[in-house]
Write a protein that holds these residues in place. Structure first.
Motif, short mmCIF file in Angstrom:
data_model
loop_
_atom_site.label_atom_id
_atom_site.label_comp_id
_atom_site.label_asym_id
_atom_site.label_seq_id
_atom_site.Cartn_x
_atom_site.Cartn_y
_atom_site.Cartn_z
N VAL A 136 0.84 -1.20 0.00
CA VAL A 136 0.00 0.00 0.00
C VAL A 136 0.88 1.25 0.00
CG1 VAL A 136 -1.69 1.36 1.30
CG2 VAL A 136 -1.97 -1.12 1.09
N ALA A 137 0.61 2.14 -0.96
CA ALA A 137 1.35 3.40 -1.06
C ALA A 137 0.50 4.57 -0.56
CB ALA A 137 1.78 3.66 -2.50
N GLU A 138 -0.81 4.51 -0.82
CA GLU A 138 -1.69 5.63 -0.45
C GLU A 138 -3.10 5.11 -0.20
OE1 GLU A 138 -3.09 9.99 -2.17
OE2 GLU A 138 -1.67 8.79 -3.30
N VAL A 139 -3.76 5.70 0.81
CA VAL A 139 -5.14 5.37 1.14
C VAL A 139 -5.94 6.66 1.14
CG1 VAL A 139 -6.70 4.36 2.86
CG2 VAL A 139 -4.36 3.48 2.64
N ASN A 140 -7.07 6.68 0.44
CA ASN A 140 -7.96 7.83 0.42
C ASN A 140 -9.35 7.38 0.84
OD1 ASN A 140 -6.27 10.02 -0.71
ND2 ASN A 140 -6.09 8.59 -2.41
N VAL A 141 -9.87 8.03 1.89
CA VAL A 141 -11.20 7.71 2.39
C VAL A 141 -12.12 8.89 2.09
CG1 VAL A 141 -12.55 7.14 4.44
CG2 VAL A 141 -10.19 6.30 4.23
#
Length: 71
Positions: free
Chosen positions: A30-35
């Motif tokens: 995982v490089a980036e998480v957007n919620v």
């Protein structure tokens, strides 16, 4: 880089977003998480993303994956 997107139920505040981000960020690749709380979606960018591990991380944070959304 790949993207996985999930529709998640039960999110209502920034604490929800922070909890999911913290858990999902620990999944390898995982490089980036957007919620997006309003849309009820979680987008994950990275390499070699494991769908089962991402779903498990969301559940571990205390939320339910309603379904996988189109990326």
């Amino acid at each position: 880089m790949a993207r996985k997107q999930y529709l998640v139920t039960g999110m209502s505040c920034q604490h929800c977003a922070a909890s999911i981000t913290e858990e999902v960020s620990q999944v390898p690749g995982v490089a980036e998480v957007n919620v997006d709380i309003a849309a009820g979606s979680v987008s994950v960018d990275g390499t070699d993303l494991d769908d089962a591990r991402l779903r498990a991380a969301i559940v571990e944070a205390g939320y339910e994956v309603a379904r996988t959304a189109a990326a």
